[in-house]
Design an enzyme around this catalytic site. Structure first.
Site, PDB file in Angstrom:
ATOM      1  N   HIS A  95     -11.033  -0.433  -4.367  1.00  0.00           N
ATOM      2  CA  HIS A  95     -10.614  -1.273  -3.237  1.00  0.00           C
ATOM      3  C   HIS A  95      -9.141  -1.016  -2.922  1.00  0.00           C
ATOM      4  O   HIS A  95      -8.764  -0.791  -1.761  1.00  0.00           O
ATOM      5  CB  HIS A  95     -10.829  -2.746  -3.592  1.00  0.00           C
ATOM      6  CG  HIS A  95     -10.387  -3.701  -2.533  1.00  0.00           C
ATOM      7  ND1 HIS A  95     -11.273  -4.334  -1.688  1.00  0.00           N
ATOM      8  CD2 HIS A  95      -9.146  -4.147  -2.168  1.00  0.00           C
ATOM      9  CE1 HIS A  95     -10.613  -5.118  -0.851  1.00  0.00           C
ATOM     10  NE2 HIS A  95      -9.306  -5.013  -1.128  1.00  0.00           N
ATOM     11  N   GLU A  96      -8.306  -1.029  -3.968  1.00  0.00           N
ATOM     12  CA  GLU A  96      -6.876  -0.823  -3.755  1.00  0.00           C
ATOM     13  C   GLU A  96      -6.556   0.622  -3.380  1.00  0.00           C
ATOM     14  O   GLU A  96      -5.712   0.881  -2.513  1.00  0.00           O
ATOM     15  CB  GLU A  96      -6.089  -1.234  -5.002  1.00  0.00           C
ATOM     16  CG  GLU A  96      -6.135  -2.725  -5.301  1.00  0.00           C
ATOM     17  CD  GLU A  96      -5.593  -3.570  -4.161  1.00  0.00           C
ATOM     18  OE1 GLU A  96      -4.705  -3.083  -3.429  1.00  0.00           O
ATOM     19  OE2 GLU A  96      -6.059  -4.708  -3.990  1.00  0.00           O
ATOM     20  N   HIS A 152      -7.023   1.239   0.284  1.00  0.00           N
ATOM     21  CA  HIS A 152      -5.896   0.805   1.121  1.00  0.00           C
ATOM     22  C   HIS A 152      -4.826   1.894   1.178  1.00  0.00           C
ATOM     23  O   HIS A 152      -4.328   2.241   2.250  1.00  0.00           O
ATOM     24  CB  HIS A 152      -5.275  -0.474   0.543  1.00  0.00           C
ATOM     25  CG  HIS A 152      -6.088  -1.705   0.746  1.00  0.00           C
ATOM     26  ND1 HIS A 152      -6.657  -2.041   1.951  1.00  0.00           N
ATOM     27  CD2 HIS A 152      -6.404  -2.724  -0.114  1.00  0.00           C
ATOM     28  CE1 HIS A 152      -7.296  -3.195   1.841  1.00  0.00           C
ATOM     29  NE2 HIS A 152      -7.155  -3.627   0.588  1.00  0.00           N
TER      30      HIS A 152
END
Length: 230
Positions: free
Chosen positions: A24-25, A28
C-alpha cells in the site's frame, strides 16, 4: 479446522498483513515517482522490504490487540513521504498518489482470492497443504478489503480524504485539509463507538458475498470461515 490457536492465527495473518500495508505504501511512492516526485525513492522507501515500512504501533501493536480481541483487523505502516511541490500537477496528481494505495490493496485482494480458490480446491481434493493456503488467502482478502474501504473514506489523512481535498475548489479543499491533524482521533472515536463498523459493514458484506460466489458456497458459510480467523 474449526478453531485456531493464537499461534496459528498469527501465522495465518502475518504475511497478508505485512504485504497489505507494505505494498500500500510502496504504491503511493511509486505513483509519486511516476508523477515527478523522487522523495520516496531517494529515502529508500520504494523497497518491498517490510522492515523499511513497519510502524511499531500500527503494524504490530494495533493488529495484535485487535486479533486478541477478536475484532476486525487493520493496521498501518510508516507513511511514504511525498513532496507535494515536486509533483508536475500538484493538486490533481496528489489524488492519483492517494488512490494508488487502495488500488494496490484491490490488486492484492484479487491475488489472495486466487490463492484461496486454489487452496479450497486442494482441501476438497484431500490435500492437507490446501488448508493453510486457503485460510491465508481468506486473511489476505479480508485485510486488503478493510484497508481499501477504510482508506477510501473521505476523511483526511486517509487516502479518500486526500482525494477529496484534491477535487474540491481551492479554499474549500484547504478547509477540509485542516481536519488532518484530528483525523486519526476521529477514526479511533468512530471505531470505539461502533460507527466505523456500521460504515464499513455494507462494503464488507458485499466482499463476503463475492467471496461466497467465487468459492461456490453460501454467504453464511463464507462468513463462518472468515469468523474462524478471529
Amino acid at each position: 479446522m474449526d478453531e485456531f490457536s493464537l499461534v496459528q492465527k498469527i501465522i495465518i495473518w502475518t504475511v497478508p498483513v505485512l504485504f497489505a500495508i507494505t505494498l500500500h505504501e510502496v504504491a503511493h511512492g511509486w505513483m509519486a515517482l511516476k508523477l515527478g516526485d523522487r522523495t520516496a525513492q531517494m529515502l529508500g522507501r520504494l523497497s518491498l522490504n517490510p522492515i523499511k515500512h513497519i510502524d511499531p504501533i500500527g503494524t504490530i501493536v494495533v493488529p495484535g490487540i485487535l486479533l486478541l480481541l477478536g475484532g476486525f483487523i487493520f493496521g498501518w505502516a510508516k507513511p511514504v513521504p511525498v513532496s507535494y511541490q515536486n509533483l508536475r500537477k500538484p493538486k490533481s496528481d496528489m489524488a492519483w498518489v492517494a488512490l494508488a494505495g487502495p488500488g494496490a490493496n484491490l490488486a492484492m485482494g484479487l491475488v489472495w482470492a486466487v490463492v484461496a480458490k486454489l487452496g479450497f480446491g486442494l482441501v476438497q481434493a484431500g490435500n492437507s497443504f490446501g488448508e493453510p493456503m486457503f485460510y491465508m488467502g481468506l486473511a489476505g482478502i479480508w485485510i486488503n478489503a478493510i484497508l481499501m474501504f477504510l482508506n477510501l473514506l473521505p476523511l483526511p489523512p486517509l487516502d479518500g480524504g486526500r482525494v477529496l481535498v484534491s477535487v474540491l475548489p481551492g479554499k474549500l479543499g484547504w478547509q477540509v485539509s485542516r481536519i488532518e491533524p484530528y483525523g486519526f482521533f476521529i477514526i479511533l472515536g468512530l471505531l470505539a463507538f461502533g460507527i466505523l463498523g456500521l460504515i464499513l459493514s455494507p462494503m464488507l458484506n458485499t466482499t463476503v458475498q463475492i467471496l461466497a460466489q467465487w468459492l461456490g458456497i453460501s454467504f453464511g458459510q463464507a462468513a463462518s470461515l472468515l469468523n474462524s480467523l478471529f
